[in-house]
Design an enzyme around this catalytic site. Structure first.
Site, PDB file in Angstrom:
ATOM      1  CG  ASN A  68      -0.292  -0.121   2.478  1.00 47.41           C
ATOM      2  OD1 ASN A  68       0.922   0.395   2.875  1.00 47.41           O
ATOM      3  ND2 ASN A  68      -0.889  -0.576   3.315  1.00 47.41           N
ATOM      4  NE  ARG A  69      -1.193   7.305  -1.390  1.00 48.99           N
ATOM      5  CZ  ARG A  69      -1.842   8.353  -1.387  1.00 48.99           C
ATOM      6  NH1 ARG A  69      -2.987   8.379  -0.988  1.00 48.99           N
ATOM      7  NH2 ARG A  69      -1.261   9.483  -1.553  1.00 48.99           N
ATOM      8  NE  ARG A  70       1.225   1.966   7.348  1.00 50.36           N
ATOM      9  CZ  ARG A  70       1.750   0.953   7.688  1.00 50.36           C
ATOM     10  NH1 ARG A  70       3.298   0.606   7.685  1.00 50.36           N
ATOM     11  NH2 ARG A  70       1.165  -0.490   7.253  1.00 50.36           N
ATOM     12  CD  GLU A  71       2.084  -2.820   3.297  1.00 56.46           C
ATOM     13  OE1 GLU A  71       1.575  -3.271   4.365  1.00 56.46           O
ATOM     14  OE2 GLU A  71       1.666  -2.728   2.316  1.00 56.46           O
TER      15      GLU A  71
ATOM     16  CG  ASP B 257      -6.329  -9.309   4.365  1.00 54.90           C
ATOM     17  OD1 ASP B 257      -5.079  -9.191   3.867  1.00 54.90           O
ATOM     18  OD2 ASP B 257      -6.959  -9.152   5.404  1.00 54.90           O
TER      19      ASP B 257
END
Length: 479
Positions: free
Chosen positions: A198-201, A267
């Site tokens: 995702n964006r944070r990861e 998920d």
């Protein structure tokens, strides 16, 4: 993929959890402390983490082999009971360790408002015995699987050794591996086909922004260089960005939907992606399917699954909105439309050409093509592509005019342009069930035939109308 067909099993390996929801009503503040008082209403248990991926994949019709670690406790029994409601999930490869409790996340809710979350977990690394058991279970599951999913929540299951063993087992069988990451860098996932941060990861792994589509593509490329595979970035309201090792980039906008809860939406998208690939869809088409599944998931409260019927209906609506019969669409939109058709069990046929001056030979080719299936996609060379192939005096009609003529043919369902000299990249993206060309080609000469047949499709060579060609018409007009 969503038609009533038998799918290859999906091995889901990772951190399984129990998601417990306690719901009630709040009408006052406690006299003991400045906190709300919840009047208990109900409780429910649903699969979480890797178990939620498994539940979603099963709800979409795939057989699932789940590999994870649970304790000998009530939570493990509750998880097994919750998973038993989804036919097709095998727990034969689960590892049980009495020394480690089953991870449980309890959310206390009043209406749609989450008041607090309580986590009961041990996140230490697995000991040698646990790790050996997980490796054995993963290898056994992968031996039966058509797609492998690593669902990493950094809770101890996916150690370096477990990841390496899973990658080696998948490589030995030429099985694709999709990773939902939780590490600060992605080197440990080397060998994966696709990683889905995702964006944070993504920001943590690369230190790069993803505010614009161009930013996201650059950051995804940096992430992909870390492990040597493709990257799909889930960007919430900005949609999804797919970067591929060959440099191709696909941006899929988010579907407009009211967002109630993002719990487990990643998920759901991961499961839909895996099921789509297991069903023979291209990666590009699978991204569109995953995007649609995520949009359905965020409209539900709490960790939830999206069913095959729900996703099929959503894809059908999307296809109707994007492409009325005969519409000219982008390659990205064509992927979404073809995915929706396949979800309905429709047989998709593909042919291509310049179609500069339409004549009876063209009409015969199109009619014979349409007869091979339920939907016909016609790929047209752009003006630039035609000039490279046939010289500066061609085409006689520009690409928009040619596309309009094609779209008006009642046997044509979709028109897409390609700028390359051949339609190979379009064929790879759409993966039609049938590829049609004229019988003046030998099978080995047909561009994309190997791609289609390797995916379970077929090549059909149809008879041509003698003496009919655009070149002969042009020559006749000039004399």
């Amino acid at each position: 993929m969503l038609a009533e067909t038998q799918l290859a099993p999906i091995a889901v390996i990772g951190d399984v959890m129990v998601d417990r929801y306690i719901t009630g009503s709040v009408s006052r503040i406690s006299p003991e402390a400045p906190v709300p008082v919840l009047v208990h209403g109900a409780e429910r248990i649903v699969p979480g983490g890797a178990a939620n991926v498994a539940a979603n994949a099963a709800a979409l019709g795939a057989p699932v082999l789940l590999v994870g670690l649970v304790g000998e406790d009530e939570a493990a029994s509750q998880l097994a009971d919750a998973l038993a409601t989804y036919p097709g999930i095998s727990l034969a490869h689960m590892v049980v360790d009495a020394k480690r409790p089953t991870i449980t996340k309890t959310r206390v809710m009043s209406g749609r408002q989450q008041i607090v979350r309580i986590d009961a977990e041990v996140t230490r690394a697995c000991d040698a015995a646990e790790e050996a058991a997980l490796i054995g279970a993963a290898e056994a599951a992968i031996a039966k699987a058509g797609v492998v999913v690593l669902s990493d929540y950094a809770k101890g299951v996916l150690s370096d050794a477990v990841i390496a063993a899973a990658m080696a087992a998948a490589k030995a069988r030429n099985v694709p591996v999709i990773v939902d990451p939780k590490r600060r860098t992605f080197e440990a996932y080397r060998g994966a086909t696709l990683v889905t941060p995702n964006r944070r990861e993504l920001a943590e792994a690369t230190g790069l922004p993803d505010e614009t589509d161009a930013d996201a593509a650059r950051a995804a490329e940096a992430a992909g260089r870390q492990f040597g595979g493709d990257v799909l970035v889930t960007r919430a309201e900005k949609g999804m960005t797919l970067w591929r090792q060959d440099g191709r980039v696909l941006h899929v906008p988010a579907e407009a939907r009211e967002v109630f809860d993002v719990s487990g939406a990643g998920d759901t998208a991961l499961a839909a992606l895996a099921v789509s690939l297991a069903g023979g869809q291209s990666l590009e088409a699978s991204v569109g399917i995953a995007n649609a599944a995520a949009a359905l998931a965020v409209a539900k409260l709490g960790t939830a699954v999206v069913t095959r019927a729900e996703l099929r209906a959503a894809l059908e609506r999307t296809a109707a909105q994007i492409a009325p019969p005969g519409a000219l669409v982008s390659r990205e939109d064509a992927c979404a439309v073809v995915a929706a058709w396949k979800a309905q069990g429709l047989r998709v046929v593909f042919t291509n050409g310049c179609f500069d001056l339409v004549h009876p030979g063209h009409v015969s080719l199109l009619e014979q093509s349409a007869a091979q299936g339920d939907r016909l996609v016609v790929a047209l060379n752009t003006d630039a592509s035609v000039r490279r192939l046939k010289g500066p005096s061609r085409p006689l009609q520009d690409e928009q005019a040619r596309a309009r003529v094609m779209g008006a043919m009642r046997c044509v369902d979709l028109v897409v342009l390609f700028d390359e000299e051949t339609p190979l990249e379009t064929i790879k993206a759409l993966l039609p069930d049938v590829l049609v060309k004229g019988a003046d080609y030998a099978p080995h000469e047909v561009v994309g035939a190997d791609v289609v047949t390797a995916n379970g499709g077929e090549l059909v060579l149809v008879d041509l109308v003698a003496g009919k060609s655009t070149s002969s018409l042009v020559a006749k007009a000039r004399t």
